[in-house]
Design an enzyme around this catalytic site. Structure first.
Site, short mmCIF file in Angstrom:
data_model
loop_
_atom_site.label_atom_id
_atom_site.label_comp_id
_atom_site.label_asym_id
_atom_site.label_seq_id
_atom_site.Cartn_x
_atom_site.Cartn_y
_atom_site.Cartn_z
N GLU A 108 0.83 -1.19 0.00
CA GLU A 108 0.00 0.00 0.00
C GLU A 108 0.87 1.25 0.00
O GLU A 108 1.96 1.26 0.56
CB GLU A 108 -0.89 0.01 1.24
CG GLU A 108 -1.76 -1.22 1.29
CD GLU A 108 -2.93 -1.07 2.22
OE1 GLU A 108 -2.87 -0.24 3.14
OE2 GLU A 108 -3.92 -1.79 2.00
N CYS A 131 3.35 8.50 1.07
CA CYS A 131 3.81 7.57 2.09
C CYS A 131 3.93 6.19 1.44
O CYS A 131 2.95 5.68 0.89
CB CYS A 131 2.79 7.55 3.23
SG CYS A 131 3.16 6.32 4.50
N CYS A 138 5.22 -6.81 7.58
CA CYS A 138 6.28 -6.30 8.45
C CYS A 138 6.65 -7.36 9.49
O CYS A 138 5.77 -8.02 10.04
CB CYS A 138 5.81 -5.03 9.15
SG CYS A 138 7.09 -4.24 10.15
N CYS A 142 4.95 -4.67 16.46
CA CYS A 142 4.42 -3.60 17.32
C CYS A 142 2.96 -3.90 17.64
O CYS A 142 2.16 -4.14 16.74
CB CYS A 142 4.57 -2.24 16.64
SG CYS A 142 6.27 -1.82 16.25
N CYS A 145 -0.13 -1.87 15.95
CA CYS A 145 -0.11 -1.61 14.51
C CYS A 145 -0.78 -2.74 13.74
O CYS A 145 -0.51 -3.91 13.96
CB CYS A 145 1.34 -1.45 14.06
SG CYS A 145 1.51 -1.17 12.28
N CYS A 367 -1.77 6.28 9.87
CA CYS A 367 -0.62 5.59 10.45
C CYS A 367 -1.06 4.29 11.12
O CYS A 367 -1.98 4.28 11.94
CB CYS A 367 0.03 6.45 11.53
SG CYS A 367 0.71 7.98 10.94
#
Ligand code: SAH
Length: 385
Positions: A108, A131, A138, A142, A145, A367
């Site tokens: 994305e 962005c 990933c 975290c 997220c 975010c």
């Protein structure tokens, strides 16, 4: 032309490493490659410009290149851009694009149109931020997220990273000089941990900053990291070095360890903040620290006080990001008053602090929300039947 010829040429390593993606090849690399095919260096530079400045869909369109070379290029190095499969358009103008890569993997990238601002001599100018993703999924787990839930699917190549920027620049009509955008910022804040795909990320930066390509000034590029200490140190020595942002997100060892399990393996705050303190900043440059605010977890005045202590002696600024929700996650977003209170405490301590306004929340573009999610307020399906 065999693999031997490729490996014998300096500057072609990243190209070979990226599986021969023509978008990953530097201008110098292009010169050397086409020389090894018996052409002139300048033919290679033409090929680089065709990709990075003009975003040609196929070599056939590169009319400035001799026909025989166009044919060779089409046969040996066909151009495959990331394809926009779907776009999710937010009520605030933010656009999240789902991009398909050549092996069918998706990443994305987000287009963030910023307001008009007053430039020199009172001229109205427009600023746009893109962005982009550095990995599909990933590996850094975290806890707040959404991207983390995907796990790491794979690293992206330099051409796939730069290709996201070039595709969006083309898609949104941002081409330098001709488009409405006077100022383009690129942030490596999409999916993935850039410092865990270091070589490809740095090669993509060099491609985007090349004068004959998009010619982005490195100061308009920001790499954001969860804090890979050894790579932060190496990043400081790069000749083409963008800005650095560190996602801190916590004010104590235990808190950071719980929220970002990668923390302890990196040597805790001592190692991370030593690297930050020793990072070679340019004149007037500041290190950015991102701090996701989670209600009742890390958003008290005591947290703000500890944060001030931690960042003492670092020329820093803090971007506060009130947590953006994800359906699978059960954290809470602090009230606007609490966010303000936290910011006020930092400001009172002499630390520049900004609250990042969420963008594209309604289409999961904000975010920590990038997760190849198909739901969106307004969905435009770009896939041809
Ligand atoms: N892996 C890199 C690049 C991602 S940047 C990094 O960690 O910096 C994404 C930013 O969004 C990071 O600062 C991260 O801390 C923050 N973030 C992640 N999930 C979030 C969420 N749900 N709400 C608000 N910010 C979030």
């Amino acid at each position: 032309m065999g693999q031997m010829a490729l490996h014998a040429q300096p500057g072609l390593d990243s190209f070979a490493a990226a599986g021969g993606d023509p978008l990953a090849l530097s201008r110098e690399g292009w010169g050397a490659l086409l020389q090894s095919w018996g052409w002139e260096r300048f033919h290679g530079f033409q090929a680089f410009r065709a990709l990075h400045r003009r975003h040609l869909a196929s070599w056939d369109e590169a009319r400035e290149v001799p026909r025989r070379l166009r044919e060779q290029l089409e046969n040996r190095l066909p151009i495959i851009w990331p394809v926009i499969d779907e776009r999710f358009i937010s009520g605030d103008g933010t656009v999240r694009s789902l991009l398909r890569l050549k092996d069918g993997e998706h990443v994305e990238a987000v287009f963030l149109p910023d307001e008009v601002f007053e430039g020199p001599a009172g001229l109205k100018r427009r600023r746009t931020t893109l962005c982009i993703s550095s990995q599909a999924g990933c590996p850094v787990n975290c806890q707040f997220c959404l991207t983390a839930l995907l796990g790491l699917r794979r690293n992206l190549g330099a051409g796939e990273i730069a290709g996201q920027v070039l595709t969006l620049v083309h898609e949104h009509g941002l081409r330098r000089g001709t488009g409405p955008c006077d100022r383009l910022n690129v942030v490596y804040m999409g999916m993935g941990e850039p410092m865990l795909n270091y070589e490809a990320v740095m090669q993509s930066v060099r491609l985007l900053c090349d004068d004959e390509g998009l010619a982005l000034p490195p100061r308009r590029v920001t790499i954001s990291t969860a804090g890979i200490v050894e790579k932060i140190r190496r990043f400081g020595t790069e000749p083409v070095r963008p800005r650095l942002a560190i996602s801190l997100n916590a004010s104590s060892e235990d808190q950071r360890q719980a929220l970002m399990p990668i923390h302890r393996g990196q040597g805790g705050f001592a190692a991370l903040l030593a690297a930050a303190r020793e990072f070679p900043l340019a004149k007037r440059e500041r290190l950015t620290f991102e701090y996701v605010l989670l209600a009742g977890i890390n958003d008290t005045d005591a947290d703000a006080g500890r944060l001030l202590q931690l960042l003492q002696g670092i020329r820093a600024k803090v971007n506060l990001i009130p947590w953006n929700q994800g359906p699978e996650l059960s954290w809470q977003t602090p009230s606007p008053e609490r966010v303000q209170g936290f910011q006020a405490r930092l400001l009172a301590g002499g630390l520049p602090a900004f609250v990042r306004r969420p963008r594209g929340l309604d289409v999961f573009a904000a975010c920590g929300q990038l997760s190849r999610r198909r739901a969106g307020a307004y969905t435009i399906n770009m896939q041809s039947p």
